[in-house]
Structure formats: C-alpha cells, structure tokens
Design a protein around this motif. Sequence first.
Motif, short mmCIF file in Angstrom:
data_model
loop_
_atom_site.label_atom_id
_atom_site.label_comp_id
_atom_site.label_asym_id
_atom_site.label_seq_id
_atom_site.Cartn_x
_atom_site.Cartn_y
_atom_site.Cartn_z
N PRO A 1 27.09 7.87 -58.43
CA PRO A 1 28.17 7.01 -58.66
C PRO A 1 28.79 7.48 -59.96
CG PRO A 1 26.27 5.76 -58.82
CD PRO A 1 26.06 7.16 -58.46
N TRP A 2 30.11 6.67 -60.22
CA TRP A 2 30.76 7.05 -61.44
C TRP A 2 30.23 6.98 -62.76
CZ3 TRP A 2 35.96 3.90 -62.42
CH2 TRP A 2 36.59 4.36 -63.63
N GLY A 3 29.09 6.21 -62.97
CA GLY A 3 28.65 5.96 -64.13
C GLY A 3 27.64 7.06 -64.41
N LYS A 4 27.08 7.62 -63.34
CA LYS A 4 26.28 8.89 -63.46
C LYS A 4 27.01 10.06 -63.84
CE LYS A 4 22.20 6.91 -62.08
NZ LYS A 4 22.82 5.75 -61.53
N ILE A 5 28.35 10.29 -63.35
CA ILE A 5 29.02 11.39 -63.75
C ILE A 5 29.09 11.28 -65.08
CG2 ILE A 5 31.16 12.33 -63.59
CD1 ILE A 5 31.42 10.86 -60.70
N CYS A 6 29.43 10.22 -65.89
CA CYS A 6 29.73 10.09 -67.27
C CYS A 6 28.18 10.35 -68.06
CB CYS A 6 30.22 8.85 -67.64
SG CYS A 6 31.85 8.37 -66.78
N ALA A 7 26.98 9.94 -67.36
CA ALA A 7 26.10 9.77 -68.14
C ALA A 7 25.27 11.12 -68.33
CB ALA A 7 24.83 9.11 -67.23
N LEU A 8 25.60 12.31 -67.27
CA LEU A 8 25.10 13.52 -67.30
C LEU A 8 25.42 14.21 -68.74
CD1 LEU A 8 22.84 15.39 -65.89
CD2 LEU A 8 25.13 16.73 -65.00
N PRO A 9 26.93 14.28 -68.59
CA PRO A 9 27.35 15.13 -69.85
C PRO A 9 27.04 14.35 -71.14
CG PRO A 9 29.26 14.24 -68.82
CD PRO A 9 27.99 13.91 -67.79
N ALA A 10 26.91 13.06 -71.38
CA ALA A 10 26.52 12.28 -72.28
C ALA A 10 24.98 12.83 -72.85
CB ALA A 10 26.65 10.94 -72.17
N LEU A 11 24.17 12.89 -71.74
CA LEU A 11 22.78 13.21 -72.10
C LEU A 11 22.70 14.68 -72.82
CD1 LEU A 11 19.66 12.79 -71.44
CD2 LEU A 11 20.11 13.87 -69.41
N TRP A 12 23.17 15.69 -72.39
CA TRP A 12 23.26 16.87 -72.90
C TRP A 12 23.99 17.02 -74.11
CZ3 TRP A 12 19.03 19.05 -71.65
CH2 TRP A 12 18.76 18.91 -70.18
N ALA A 13 25.28 16.38 -74.15
CA ALA A 13 26.06 16.38 -75.72
C ALA A 13 25.00 15.86 -76.60
CB ALA A 13 27.40 15.91 -75.14
N GLY A 14 24.47 14.81 -76.13
CA GLY A 14 23.61 14.28 -77.32
C GLY A 14 22.70 15.12 -77.91
N ILE A 15 22.05 15.98 -77.12
CA ILE A 15 20.82 16.84 -77.27
C ILE A 15 21.65 18.24 -77.92
CG2 ILE A 15 19.18 18.39 -76.61
CD1 ILE A 15 18.50 16.21 -74.38
N PHE A 16 22.68 18.84 -77.40
CA PHE A 16 23.19 20.09 -77.94
C PHE A 16 24.01 19.89 -79.09
CE2 PHE A 16 23.34 22.95 -73.89
CZ PHE A 16 22.10 23.04 -73.80
N TYR A 17 24.59 18.88 -79.16
CA TYR A 17 26.11 18.88 -80.18
C TYR A 17 25.41 18.28 -81.40
CZ TYR A 17 28.87 20.86 -76.96
OH TYR A 17 29.63 21.78 -75.92
#
Length: 456
Positions: A329-345
């Motif tokens: 669902p919509w919330g998961k679409i936002c959650a995945l890039p948030a997860l990796w941006a928090g680690i990568f950036y």
Amino acid sequence: MADKTDAEPIEIHRQLLDYFASGEKPSDQWRIGAEHEKFVFHLSDLRRPAYAGPDGIEALLNGLTRFGWERVFEDGKVIALTRNGASVSLEPGGQFELSGAPLETIHDICTETGQHLEEVKAVASELGLGFLGVGFSPLWTREETPVMPKGRYNIMRAYMPKVGNLGLDMMLRTSTIQANLDYASEDDMVLKFRTSLALQPIATALFANSPFTEGKPNGFLSARANVWTDTDADRTGMLDFVFEDGFGYERYAQYALDVPMYFVKRYGAPNGGYIDASGQSFRDFLEGRLPALPGERPTIDDWADHLTTLFPEVRLKKYLEMRGADGGPWGKICALPALWAGIFYDRAALEAAWDLVKGWSSADHNRLRAMAARTGLKGEIAGRPVKDVAMDMLNIAEEGLKRRKRLSGGLVDESGYLAELFEIADSGITPAERLLAKYNGEWQGDLRKLYTEEAY
C-alpha cells in the motif's frame, strides 16, 4: 536524449567502468528515486485487463495524458508515459509502474506517489478498473495473465523457461517496490552495496506481502522473493563476490560481462527494435563477434541496456537499486526509500549498519534470503533473532533520517515514514501474516475480500 558518445562503439574496457563512475555525486547532489508496481484488475470480475480494448491498459495510459503525461510508443503502441523526470511503464503482465523522478526528500516522494495514485484512480474509475498492491498475483494463473506488447518481453518470455522454472512467474505475476540511491565514490558505492545487500533480506521480511497463489496460501510470506530463487541463476541472487576483497566497478563489470545477453536494441529493427541475442555473450559483442550482429561492436547505450537485464537483490547502474521488497500500500511505498535513505545518506548510520552485518558469512546471507521468503521475521541470523536485527536496522535508519533534518513545513523530519515498519518489527508479524489471519478468519477463505480491503 543520449549523449552522442553513448551511441559510438566502445573502444576500451575502461569505458565500461567509467559508466559506473559517471554516477558519482557529491552528497549535496544526492537524490532518492522510488519505484512501485501494482496489479490492475477489473472491478467486475477481478481479472487482470488485456492491453487493448475500451477498458484495457492502453486506455488507462491514454487517459493519463490529461494530466500532462506524454506518450512513448513502440511499434505504434503506447507502452509508457513520461513527465518531469518520472515515467509510467508496463511490466510484462500489465503491472502498472511508476518510476519516480530523482527527488531530494521522502516528503517529495510521498507527494509524487500520492499525486500519481490519485491520477490513476481517477482514470481507472471511469474504466471500471482498480489497483492492488501485493507482491504476487493472488488469483490468476500464468495462462490467465495477459501479456503486454513490448519487444523485449517477447525475447525474455522465450528465454526464461530455458534457465529456470519461475521466470515467467517473475515476469507476469510479481510486483515490487524499489528505491534508488546515489554514491559519492567507488569506495562509497562498495560500502553501500555490501551493507544493503546483506540487509536486503531484512527488507524482504519487513515488506513480505505475497502469501497467496491462485486463490490459496502458497506456503510463503513473500512468494515474490521465492520466485527470484528459481528465475535465472546467472543474473540473480546475493552476489557473494561483493563481500570479497577488491570488489569495485571492475569486479561488477566482470560479473555483468559473464551474464548472458537478452537483446540488442536498434532503431528500425522488427519486434519494437529489439534484436534477439538471448544467451549470447557481451564479451563477444565487444570483439565484434556477436552472432546477432556480426561485425558490430556495442555502444555505451548497449552496455546500459545490458545492465538492466541483471536482477540481483541490489543492482548497480549509475546508482544503486534496492530490489528486495514486495508491492504494498501507499505507506509502504514511502517507507522503503525512507529506510534506505536513512542508512545511506548519513555516514554514521551507514557505518553502524555495516557493523551490524559485517560478520555475516556468505552462508548467512543466502540462508537469510531463503528464510525471509518463507518465515519473514522469524528465525535467527548469526545467533540473533531476525526480528531484533530488523529493529536495529530501523533504529539506525531513524537516527540517520533525524540527522538529515529534511523537514516538511519546517517542522517534521522524514523519520515518521518508518512508523509502519517499526510496528511490523516490534510485533514480528509481517503484512503477509496479517493477510493470512484475515483469510483464515473474517474472510472465510474468500480472497475476493483482498481486492476490496487491500486495494488502493
């Protein structure tokens, strides 16, 4: 439009590596791209629509042009749309994909996603269509799934059964969410690749959302993830060499050169411009010995095309693609890039995440990958509960997002997009297990309820 040099024959091996190096960016230019696929279905009978017809995929694409999307054609058929750096495209079974523009923040991504979903729902409602966000088509067989008219898919469909048992399922019956992120240098790419590849099965578990096949539970929490284990061993998997000393652009290029080709694209050729080179060698192509195009040598555009036919859990192009999550669902679409941006950036977050996984062996990586598809957050990895590792990963990402301080309206940072994932990790219950509980409980085995309760 491609740079002129991209269409000129490759002269030296170094150009293959320079392609990856050209993606290097200073941190103030780093962006985030989100991609998501969804299943389209007829509201009347839940069947997946064909390409043609008044209520088909073509009509859906054409309807979106009212919002400023521009058509992309292949052999006279609309097969994609573009607008402001984003694109809408079709997977082989008509899965409808948004490949978002490279954006600065997760707030921007969620706004882009929301706008897209509102647009497609507006058109779809007129056509009697709906959208479902799960990782594997829950009702329909391969034979019942329409095939989209794209030349590269014709070649892939003929080749897939030669190299695996589930490749056609991958093409026709899976759906995913992906995130694309930048790197500053080769060393930065290596650390990000290793860290994210090791943690990719944890993301698979957090997003596991495909427990049904042809109307019944399939024994997996992520059937999508399991499909990739029997698609094509040459181009999938955990890439053990990424964790070996000396990994970098050169080693990835050697891997890519060893992966058999699918096609070469040439303007004016039949089949949408796609020339069948399935099973042939890019190394031979570099020497002008490709059977499909004897005497011709590849361009950088050909190299870029070939790289898109590799399907490991993390993929290198001019950025790194995170490929481990089921559609949702919509919330998961936002959650995945948030997860990796928090680690990568955030450098401290990246180093902490690497500390979390650096002691894992190749056997650990591959065992965790298989376990995530079947049991989600249950089980252990390197002596620790998978659930605890997932919580550590989320805490690291949350702190990274807080330190990024990308605020919406000057008040709210990006860490809130992880809330759903924290609930999953804290409970240890994946989205798939919640769906199974409904199936065995209030739905009384009626999967049609999935198409109402879980639709966009």
